[in-house]
Write a protein that holds these residues in place. Sequence first.
Motif, PDB file in Angstrom:
ATOM      1  N   VAL A 121     -40.014 -17.833 -24.860  1.00 48.53           N
ATOM      2  CA  VAL A 121     -39.781 -18.870 -25.863  1.00 48.53           C
ATOM      3  C   VAL A 121     -38.385 -19.413 -25.582  1.00 48.53           C
ATOM      4  O   VAL A 121     -37.410 -18.656 -25.571  1.00 48.53           O
ATOM      5  CB  VAL A 121     -39.853 -18.342 -27.305  1.00 48.53           C
ATOM      6  CG1 VAL A 121     -39.517 -19.475 -28.289  1.00 48.53           C
ATOM      7  CG2 VAL A 121     -41.232 -17.784 -27.607  1.00 48.53           C
ATOM      8  N   ASN A 122     -38.297 -20.694 -25.299  1.00 49.04           N
ATOM      9  CA  ASN A 122     -37.016 -21.346 -25.043  1.00 49.04           C
ATOM     10  C   ASN A 122     -36.627 -22.156 -26.259  1.00 49.04           C
ATOM     11  O   ASN A 122     -37.439 -22.895 -26.810  1.00 49.04           O
ATOM     12  CB  ASN A 122     -37.102 -22.287 -23.832  1.00 49.04           C
ATOM     13  CG  ASN A 122     -37.414 -21.547 -22.552  1.00 49.04           C
ATOM     14  OD1 ASN A 122     -38.578 -21.290 -22.241  1.00 49.04           O
ATOM     15  ND2 ASN A 122     -36.387 -21.188 -21.818  1.00 49.04           N
ATOM     16  N   GLY A 123     -35.355 -22.033 -26.671  1.00 56.21           N
ATOM     17  CA  GLY A 123     -34.888 -22.790 -27.817  1.00 56.21           C
ATOM     18  C   GLY A 123     -33.565 -23.457 -27.546  1.00 56.21           C
ATOM     19  O   GLY A 123     -32.723 -22.942 -26.795  1.00 56.21           O
ATOM     20  N   TRP A 124     -33.358 -24.636 -28.161  1.00 54.34           N
ATOM     21  CA  TRP A 124     -32.132 -25.403 -27.960  1.00 54.34           C
ATOM     22  C   TRP A 124     -31.927 -26.353 -29.129  1.00 54.34           C
ATOM     23  O   TRP A 124     -32.827 -26.576 -29.944  1.00 54.34           O
ATOM     24  CB  TRP A 124     -32.193 -26.178 -26.639  1.00 54.34           C
ATOM     25  CG  TRP A 124     -33.263 -27.231 -26.570  1.00 54.34           C
ATOM     26  CD1 TRP A 124     -33.176 -28.554 -26.925  1.00 54.34           C
ATOM     27  CD2 TRP A 124     -34.625 -27.057 -26.125  1.00 54.34           C
ATOM     28  NE1 TRP A 124     -34.366 -29.204 -26.722  1.00 54.34           N
ATOM     29  CE2 TRP A 124     -35.280 -28.303 -26.224  1.00 54.34           C
ATOM     30  CE3 TRP A 124     -35.354 -25.954 -25.641  1.00 54.34           C
ATOM     31  CZ2 TRP A 124     -36.609 -28.487 -25.871  1.00 54.34           C
ATOM     32  CZ3 TRP A 124     -36.681 -26.127 -25.290  1.00 54.34           C
ATOM     33  CH2 TRP A 124     -37.296 -27.390 -25.400  1.00 54.34           C
ATOM     34  N   PHE A 125     -30.743 -26.904 -29.192  1.00 50.87           N
ATOM     35  CA  PHE A 125     -30.417 -27.921 -30.186  1.00 50.87           C
ATOM     36  C   PHE A 125     -30.374 -29.278 -29.489  1.00 50.87           C
ATOM     37  O   PHE A 125     -29.669 -29.461 -28.506  1.00 50.87           O
ATOM     38  CB  PHE A 125     -29.070 -27.623 -30.850  1.00 50.87           C
ATOM     39  CG  PHE A 125     -29.087 -26.378 -31.686  1.00 50.87           C
ATOM     40  CD1 PHE A 125     -29.616 -26.394 -32.968  1.00 50.87           C
ATOM     41  CD2 PHE A 125     -28.584 -25.182 -31.186  1.00 50.87           C
ATOM     42  CE1 PHE A 125     -29.651 -25.240 -33.739  1.00 50.87           C
ATOM     43  CE2 PHE A 125     -28.608 -24.029 -31.951  1.00 50.87           C
ATOM     44  CZ  PHE A 125     -29.143 -24.048 -33.226  1.00 50.87           C
ATOM     45  N   GLY A 126     -31.139 -30.220 -29.991  1.00 51.40           N
ATOM     46  CA  GLY A 126     -31.173 -31.541 -29.380  1.00 51.40           C
ATOM     47  C   GLY A 126     -32.582 -32.086 -29.317  1.00 51.40           C
ATOM     48  O   GLY A 126     -33.562 -31.331 -29.394  1.00 51.40           O
ATOM     49  N   GLY A 127     -32.682 -33.397 -29.145  1.00 51.25           N
ATOM     50  CA  GLY A 127     -33.976 -34.059 -29.151  1.00 51.25           C
ATOM     51  C   GLY A 127     -34.600 -34.241 -27.787  1.00 51.25           C
ATOM     52  O   GLY A 127     -35.660 -34.847 -27.676  1.00 51.25           O
TER      53      GLY A 127
END
Length: 272
Positions: free
Chosen positions: A173-179
């Motif tokens: 599961v990859n997670g990040w902040f941004g669109g």
Amino acid sequence: MRPLSQSPVEDRRKISVVLTDIDDTLTEHGRLPAKAYSALERLKQAGFIVAPVTGRPAGWCDLIARQWPVDGVVGENGAFFFRYEDEKRRLTRHYAKSADERRRDAERLASIREAVLAEVPGAAVAADQAYREADLAIDFCEDVPPLAKADVQRIVGIFERFGATAKISSIHVNGWFGGYDKLSTSRLFLKTCFGIDIDRDSHRIAFAGDSPNDSPMFGFFPNSVGVANVLDFGDDLPAPPAYVAKGRGADGFAELADMLIAAKGQEWTTAG
């Protein structure tokens, strides 16, 4: 989803760009076999623009851009693209967010990491995390015993609770902040480096993938292809590919490459 063998030959002949996921699309059991690497090289030699679009980290992508037979790479699910220009002996790096923004994001992702490890027994930080610049990867089956689907969804829920974007690959599961995502940075990569407008020229582009984090690409490109293991995800794909190869992983990608090269050869023969 239709069998890849049913894709119209006239559509294959229009394709000049091949974008592809890496894990479980080019690889088999975590390894890159010769048939997948050879397929990339043969596509390049046949005149196609070729680029992996992956969730893998910046450290890996630096090597891929420099040493693989590709024209560039989009990494960390769209956090950046790298392109190595042989004639200039120069690696160009373009990021979706600034260095300061990435540093601030890293502090927020650290809180998510602690929450995941506390709340989901068996989950682990991905082994390649040290080489990442923009996201957090949580391993649910690469180097740990496979977690249940419910636990994977719990990991996604924790990312979202903190306001992060989360995508499920075949291993992390990859997670990040941004669109940004794979599609938005592929759009920028092709426009910046080759002057290709994917909204106008989507029919010229084939994309190969295998998992839910490929859905932005599957849903956009009319010539999207899932290798056969994409069927393992069943209804968990937000958007399915247009076609499915007969082979799994590297076999499916080689199947796609063979079809595109054969169609290009027919076009050259007809033109000649």
